[in-house]
Design an enzyme around this catalytic site. Structure first.
Site, mmCIF file in Angstrom:
data_model
loop_
_atom_site.group_PDB
_atom_site.id
_atom_site.type_symbol
_atom_site.label_atom_id
_atom_site.label_comp_id
_atom_site.label_asym_id
_atom_site.label_seq_id
_atom_site.Cartn_x
_atom_site.Cartn_y
_atom_site.Cartn_z
ATOM 1 N N GLY A 180 -35.330 -34.282 -17.927
ATOM 2 C CA GLY A 180 -36.668 -34.343 -18.492
ATOM 3 C C GLY A 180 -37.658 -33.380 -17.872
ATOM 4 N N ARG A 307 -20.765 -33.152 -14.610
ATOM 5 C CA ARG A 307 -20.692 -33.913 -13.352
ATOM 6 C C ARG A 307 -20.496 -35.376 -13.697
ATOM 7 N NH1 ARG A 307 -25.543 -36.328 -14.041
ATOM 8 N NH2 ARG A 307 -27.294 -35.062 -14.751
#
Length: 466
Positions: A180, A307
């Site tokens: 974000g 990840r």
């Protein structure tokens, strides 16, 4: 690319090589979670710590610790040379970066390879391909996956012309972004230039890359992601997760599988995510994120995170698969240990992120000392945490204290179990978001399932905290 080539890029041998010692280059709950799996597998876990974390719970769980540097992350957890030097000094064969910090940093992946150390994650080339959001969009389009209209890099000087072609409302997004940061919504053309300049400034500060791009804003979207696992030759998906309960693009509650989703659409998303992973010859854990347009029953590619995710426990709960163990197996050079047919999700899981924040005061972080910590336990309840009585919550890092995960045969049963588990959380000394989560899981719209990304803002406003 072949699996052997991928393993060579990350410093591993072309044949499987058992790992005996792993450096965990992270902190907090994810460090503790990785250490526990390493110990279960008989792998020594050495924890790289800043001075602040030298006496943390993860440090006491580890077989040994090695100092990275002073508390600021820029001088410790984000220092590539310090991490590689720590791995060499302790004789680690591999570095597990967890999530955040350097987990998607291609410089660390390359440096590990140069030092003959395995990077537990994607290859440098793959990290570069998905770390640049515009390049990732290009790969998605090449794989035949729909993308949100827009996607052209811009600066404040030429933003107006591009925005006119895309249409308002729109999002300004950082090319190297995530979480974000560097992302801004624009509804008024008069605010476009200043918003682009602000986003560029934030992107430079957060990622060292000021580039931003414009993308159409889809108001009724849901944030649904697909977990992937690959070995460089074969890719399987592990189902969907819904991460639509967000505040300013920061996830608060996640669940698996995504509820109230058309099954045909779900299967199309599974296939799209796998195609994306296959295009990259993906190696390790990764998550392909989509924006689902609930009105048109369609989806668009957002990004890929190369990840392990914060929300990975809900996938573990419904599949019964230890994702860290699978990461380590791939890092050792093993081919995937499961087929797509063997992935059989069962029941429903929900995760709440419990943070040291004053949610009644604009979610202001609340560092300090935890004087008392009591976490629920029982059937279908899991708590991933690094916090106990006496734990320090330093001001230097993310404020996450714990993740509360519940699993039950149905979503309705999972919501009830979560409600009961939240009521049994007791943390004193710092303010937490537990009370907010209790209010969310009691809300009629959340209980029904399928809320969109704008729902939490409306919910918070209804409580007088918008």
């Amino acid at each position: 690319m072949t699996a052997a080539r991928h393993r060579t890029e990350t410093g591993t041998a072309a044949t499987a090589r058992p790992l005996r010692r792993v450096l965990v280059a992270n902190r907090g709950e994810i460090a503790a979670r990785i250490i526990r799996t390493c110990r279960r597998l008989g792998i020594e876990a050495v924890l790289a710590v800043s001075d602040t974390d030298a006496d943390s719970l993860p440090a006491r769980l580890a077989d040994a610790t090695v100092r990275l540097g002073p508390p600021p992350s820029s001088a410790s957890y984000l220092d590539v040379s310090a991490v590689v030097s720590a791995a060499v000094a302790c004789g680690a064969q591999a570095v597990h970066p967890g999530y955040g910090f350097l987990s998607e940093n291609q410089r660390l992946a390359r440096a590990c390879g140069d030092a003959g150390i395995v990077f537990v994650g994607a290859t440098p080339a793959q990290l570069a391909a998905v770390g640049d959001k515009l390049r990732a969009r290009g790969h998605a389009e090449a794989a035949g996956i729909p993308v949100v209209p827009g996607g052209e890099s811009t600066e404040s000087a030429d933003a107006a012309e591009l925005a006119e072609r895309i249409g308002f409302p729109l999002l300004v997004k950082a090319v190297g972004g995530g979480g974000g940061r560097g992302m801004k919504r624009v509804t008024d053309p008069a605010e476009l230039r200043s918003t682009v300049e602000l986003a560029m400034s934030e992107a430079q500060a957060a990622f060292g890359d000021p580039r931003v791009y414009l993308e159409r804003f889809i108001a009724s979207g849901r944030h649904v992601e697909v977990q992937l696992l690959g070995d460089g030759e074969r890719v399987v998906h592990l189902g969907t997760r819904d991460c639509s309960v967000q505040r300013r693009y920061q996830k608060l509650i996640e669940e698996a599988p995504a509820p109230m989703l058309d099954e045909q659409l779900r299967e199309e998303m599974h296939r799209a995510a796998v195609r994306f992973g296959q295009r990259l010859g993906y190696r390790g854990l990764g998550t392909v994120e989509f924006l689902v347009d609930t009105r048109r029953r369609s989806f668009h590619f957002l990004e890929m995170n190369a990840r392990i995710q914060v929300e990975h426990p809900v996938t573990e709960a419904v599949t019964g698969i230890d994702l860290v163990a699978e990461q380590l197996a791939v890092a050792e050079g093993h081919p995937l240990r499961l087929t797509q047919a063997e992935v059989a999700p069962r029941g429903h899981a929900i995760e709440c992120r419990i943070n040291a924040e004053d949610w009644t005061n604009d979610f202001l972080p609340h560092p300090g000392t935890v004087s008392h910590a009591e976490w629920p336990a029982g059937e279908g309840i899991r708590v991933d945490t690094h916090v106990q009585a006496g734990s320090q919550v330093p001001p230097f890092y993310d404020s996450l204290l714990a993740k509360l995960i519940v699993h039950a045969p149905t979503r309705a049963a999972a919501v009830r179990r979560l409600r009961d588990a939240l009521a049994r959380c007791r943390v004193e000394g710092v303010r937490t978001t537990t009370g907010l989560h209790e209010a969310v899981v009691a809300d009629r719209a959340f209980v029904a399932g399928g809320v969109d990304t704008a729902w939490f803002g409306r919910f918070l406003a209804g409580m007088g905290h918008g």
